[in-house]
Design a protein around this motif. Structure first.
Motif, PDB file in Angstrom:
ATOM      1  N   ALA A   1     -21.150 -14.862  11.132  1.00  0.00           N
ATOM      2  CA  ALA A   1     -19.871 -15.538  11.347  1.00  0.00           C
ATOM      3  C   ALA A   1     -18.767 -14.714  10.697  1.00  0.00           C
ATOM      4  CB  ALA A   1     -19.888 -16.950  10.750  1.00  0.00           C
ATOM      5  N   GLU A   2     -17.678 -14.573  11.431  1.00  0.00           N
ATOM      6  CA  GLU A   2     -16.543 -13.805  10.914  1.00  0.00           C
ATOM      7  C   GLU A   2     -15.259 -14.481  11.353  1.00  0.00           C
ATOM      8  OE1 GLU A   2     -14.724  -9.258  10.960  1.00  0.00           O
ATOM      9  OE2 GLU A   2     -16.750  -9.671  11.683  1.00  0.00           O
ATOM     10  N   ILE A   3     -14.459 -14.879  10.403  1.00  0.00           N
ATOM     11  CA  ILE A   3     -13.199 -15.570  10.653  1.00  0.00           C
ATOM     12  C   ILE A   3     -12.097 -14.832   9.914  1.00  0.00           C
ATOM     13  CG2 ILE A   3     -11.936 -17.745  10.466  1.00  0.00           C
ATOM     14  CD1 ILE A   3     -14.605 -19.178  10.383  1.00  0.00           C
ATOM     15  N   SER A   4     -11.004 -14.548  10.621  1.00  0.00           N
ATOM     16  CA  SER A   4      -9.883 -13.833  10.014  1.00  0.00           C
ATOM     17  C   SER A   4      -8.587 -14.488  10.462  1.00  0.00           C
ATOM     18  CB  SER A   4      -9.909 -12.348  10.413  1.00  0.00           C
ATOM     19  OG  SER A   4      -8.819 -11.664   9.835  1.00  0.00           O
ATOM     20  N   ASN A   5      -7.758 -14.833   9.512  1.00  0.00           N
ATOM     21  CA  ASN A   5      -6.469 -15.456   9.791  1.00  0.00           C
ATOM     22  C   ASN A   5      -5.361 -14.674   9.079  1.00  0.00           C
ATOM     23  OD1 ASN A   5      -7.560 -17.621  11.278  1.00  0.00           O
ATOM     24  ND2 ASN A   5      -8.057 -18.698   9.383  1.00  0.00           N
ATOM     25  N   SER A   6      -4.215 -14.583   9.746  1.00  0.00           N
ATOM     26  CA  SER A   6      -3.065 -13.899   9.162  1.00  0.00           C
ATOM     27  C   SER A   6      -1.797 -14.606   9.616  1.00  0.00           C
ATOM     28  CB  SER A   6      -3.037 -12.429   9.587  1.00  0.00           C
ATOM     29  OG  SER A   6      -1.905 -11.774   9.051  1.00  0.00           O
ATOM     30  N   SER A   7      -0.930 -14.879   8.691  1.00  0.00           N
ATOM     31  CA  SER A   7       0.336 -15.546   9.010  1.00  0.00           C
ATOM     32  C   SER A   7       1.464 -14.884   8.232  1.00  0.00           C
ATOM     33  CB  SER A   7       0.269 -17.045   8.677  1.00  0.00           C
ATOM     34  OG  SER A   7       0.057 -17.241   7.300  1.00  0.00           O
ATOM     35  N   LYS A   8       2.637 -14.847   8.857  1.00  0.00           N
ATOM     36  CA  LYS A   8       3.795 -14.221   8.226  1.00  0.00           C
ATOM     37  C   LYS A   8       5.045 -14.924   8.713  1.00  0.00           C
ATOM     38  CE  LYS A   8       5.878  -9.722   7.307  1.00  0.00           C
ATOM     39  NZ  LYS A   8       5.814  -8.268   7.596  1.00  0.00           N
TER      40      LYS A   8
ATOM     41  N   GLY B   1      -6.335 -14.462   5.311  1.00  0.00           N
ATOM     42  CA  GLY B   1      -7.616 -15.070   4.973  1.00  0.00           C
ATOM     43  C   GLY B   1      -8.730 -14.453   5.794  1.00  0.00           C
ATOM     44  N   SER B   2      -9.870 -14.253   5.152  1.00  0.00           N
ATOM     45  CA  SER B   2     -10.990 -13.631   5.840  1.00  0.00           C
ATOM     46  C   SER B   2     -12.287 -14.209   5.299  1.00  0.00           C
ATOM     47  CB  SER B   2     -10.967 -12.110   5.653  1.00  0.00           C
ATOM     48  OG  SER B   2     -12.057 -11.506   6.294  1.00  0.00           O
ATOM     49  N   VAL B   3     -13.187 -14.576   6.206  1.00  0.00           N
ATOM     50  CA  VAL B   3     -14.499 -15.112   5.847  1.00  0.00           C
ATOM     51  C   VAL B   3     -15.549 -14.342   6.625  1.00  0.00           C
ATOM     52  CG1 VAL B   3     -15.996 -17.125   5.865  1.00  0.00           C
ATOM     53  CG2 VAL B   3     -13.571 -17.407   5.363  1.00  0.00           C
ATOM     54  N   LYS B   4     -16.510 -13.755   5.911  1.00  0.00           N
ATOM     55  CA  LYS B   4     -17.600 -13.038   6.550  1.00  0.00           C
ATOM     56  C   LYS B   4     -18.924 -13.538   5.973  1.00  0.00           C
ATOM     57  CE  LYS B   4     -15.092  -8.747   7.541  1.00  0.00           C
ATOM     58  NZ  LYS B   4     -15.049  -7.269   7.351  1.00  0.00           N
ATOM     59  N   ARG B   5     -19.866 -13.807   6.868  1.00  0.00           N
ATOM     60  CA  ARG B   5     -21.169 -14.301   6.425  1.00  0.00           C
ATOM     61  C   ARG B   5     -22.246 -13.745   7.338  1.00  0.00           C
ATOM     62  NH1 ARG B   5     -22.507 -20.505   7.131  1.00  0.00           N
ATOM     63  NH2 ARG B   5     -22.915 -19.712   9.216  1.00  0.00           N
ATOM     64  N   ARG B   6     -23.346 -13.342   6.750  1.00  0.00           N
ATOM     65  CA  ARG B   6     -24.469 -12.815   7.518  1.00  0.00           C
ATOM     66  C   ARG B   6     -25.754 -13.313   6.878  1.00  0.00           C
ATOM     67  NH1 ARG B   6     -25.656  -8.454  11.001  1.00  0.00           N
ATOM     68  NH2 ARG B   6     -27.716  -8.918  11.866  1.00  0.00           N
ATOM     69  N   GLU B   7     -26.576 -13.992   7.655  1.00  0.00           N
ATOM     70  CA  GLU B   7     -27.835 -14.526   7.170  1.00  0.00           C
ATOM     71  C   GLU B   7     -28.943 -14.116   8.129  1.00  0.00           C
ATOM     72  OE1 GLU B   7     -25.947 -18.590   5.178  1.00  0.00           O
ATOM     73  OE2 GLU B   7     -27.240 -18.706   6.944  1.00  0.00           O
ATOM     74  N   LYS B   8     -30.007 -13.572   7.603  1.00  0.00           N
ATOM     75  CA  LYS B   8     -31.146 -13.168   8.417  1.00  0.00           C
ATOM     76  C   LYS B   8     -32.427 -13.524   7.680  1.00  0.00           C
ATOM     77  CE  LYS B   8     -33.005  -9.339  11.135  1.00  0.00           C
ATOM     78  NZ  LYS B   8     -32.830  -7.918  11.527  1.00  0.00           N
ATOM     79  N   LEU B   9     -33.289 -14.278   8.348  1.00  0.00           N
ATOM     80  CA  LEU B   9     -34.515 -14.759   7.720  1.00  0.00           C
ATOM     81  C   LEU B   9     -35.587 -14.870   8.795  1.00  0.00           C
ATOM     82  CD1 LEU B   9     -35.546 -15.767   4.928  1.00  0.00           C
ATOM     83  CD2 LEU B   9     -35.053 -18.082   5.704  1.00  0.00           C
ATOM     84  N   THR B  10     -36.734 -14.267   8.567  1.00  0.00           N
ATOM     85  CA  THR B  10     -37.864 -14.327   9.494  1.00  0.00           C
ATOM     86  C   THR B  10     -39.109 -14.674   8.697  1.00  0.00           C
ATOM     87  OG1 THR B  10     -36.847 -12.658  10.920  1.00  0.00           O
ATOM     88  CG2 THR B  10     -39.187 -13.082  11.227  1.00  0.00           C
ATOM     89  N   LEU B  11     -39.646 -15.871   8.939  1.00  0.00           N
ATOM     90  CA  LEU B  11     -40.794 -16.357   8.177  1.00  0.00           C
ATOM     91  C   LEU B  11     -41.695 -17.183   9.094  1.00  0.00           C
ATOM     92  CD1 LEU B  11     -38.880 -17.581   5.004  1.00  0.00           C
ATOM     93  CD2 LEU B  11     -40.317 -15.562   5.107  1.00  0.00           C
ATOM     94  N   ARG B  12     -42.939 -17.331   8.697  1.00  0.00           N
ATOM     95  CA  ARG B  12     -43.908 -18.180   9.383  1.00  0.00           C
ATOM     96  C   ARG B  12     -44.628 -19.004   8.329  1.00  0.00           C
ATOM     97  NH1 ARG B  12     -45.348 -16.209  14.607  1.00  0.00           N
ATOM     98  NH2 ARG B  12     -47.397 -17.173  14.406  1.00  0.00           N
TER      99      ARG B  12
END
Length: 240
Positions: free
Chosen positions: A90-97, A144-155
């Motif tokens: 997920a990547e969210i970026s906001n900019s206001s001026k 404003g900026s939000v970056k998230r990365r999740e990776k999981l592989t399990l059994r």
């Protein structure tokens, strides 16, 4: 009195960590969890048993033990495999001026001769000729900026702990792996539909309703990475 209570609290908190000094963390007992309880008290059979041993030896019997039987988990106490594959980004970026500028000016150099009559009486440099002169400006900006990365592989193997009235299966599974002095723990629970279970007796995590997946650990490494209780309390109450 207060000092005694504080000392007792510190001693109790420290005793919970003393047992891990110099040795690996202990496994969680498996005899008292809900999975073992479901295996000890299986549900009612789904169909009547074959009437004779000849029926049990038939290759074309539809039972769970036959060659063509359906071996998917459907009853309380049955085991199935949960495949956990999480790859989210997920990547969210906001900019206001915003910028605003205003200026107002009003001069009365000749108003019935009033400025000329009063200017000599005013302090040096003062004049009624420039009656009003206003200016304003404002600027604002935000990023404003939000970056998230999740990776999981399990059994993990999970057990059917209950069958709901509508046929939905409640499952729970746990797995503990100890490497040196660190214990990795995987917990999974939720509700699945029998038709979502594959012929290989597997189900993916995205088909589990109310899924609760926890992957963590405890041991010396985790203990060092966690802040002490006093620091956690101080972080809550200190305003800076």
């Amino acid at each position: 009195m207060h000092k005694s209570l504080l000392i007792c609290a510190l001693v109790i908190a420290g005793c919970a960590r003393v047992e891990n000094i110099g040795q690996a963390p202990k496994f969680t007992p498996v005899q008292s969890n809900t999975e073992s309880l479901a295996m000890l008290t299986p549900g009612l059979p789904m169909r009547a048993e074959p009437e004779s041993p000849l029926d049990q030896a038939s290759l074309w019997d539809g039972g769970r033990q036959s060659l063509l039987g359906d071996r998917r988990a459907v009853r309380r106490g049955d085991i199935l495999t949960v495949v956990i594959e999480i790859d989210e980004k997920a990547e969210i970026s906001n900019s206001s001026k915003r910028s605003r500028k205003g200026s107002e000016s009003m001069e009365i150099p000749n108003l019935l001769g009033i400025p000329q009559r009063f200017d000599p009486k005013l302090p040096e440099g003062a004049s009624l000729g420039s009656a009003v002169d206003l200016s304003s400006s404002s600027n604002s900006g935000g990023d404003g900026s939000v970056k998230r990365r999740e990776k999981l592989t399990l059994r993990v193997a999970a057990t059917i702990v209950d069958v709901m009235p509508n046929g939905v299966l409640a499952i729970e599974g746990s797995q503990e792996v100890r490497v040196n002095f660190e214990l990795r723990e995987l917990l999974v629970s939720g509700f699945v539909r029998p038709e979502d279970i594959s012929r290989q007796n597997e189900i993916t995590s995205d088909k589990i309703a109310s899924a609760r997946i926890s992957y963590g650990g405890r041991g010396q490494i985790t203990d060092v990475q966690q802040p002490r209780y006093g620091q956690q309390v101080a972080d809550i109450f200190l305003p800076f």
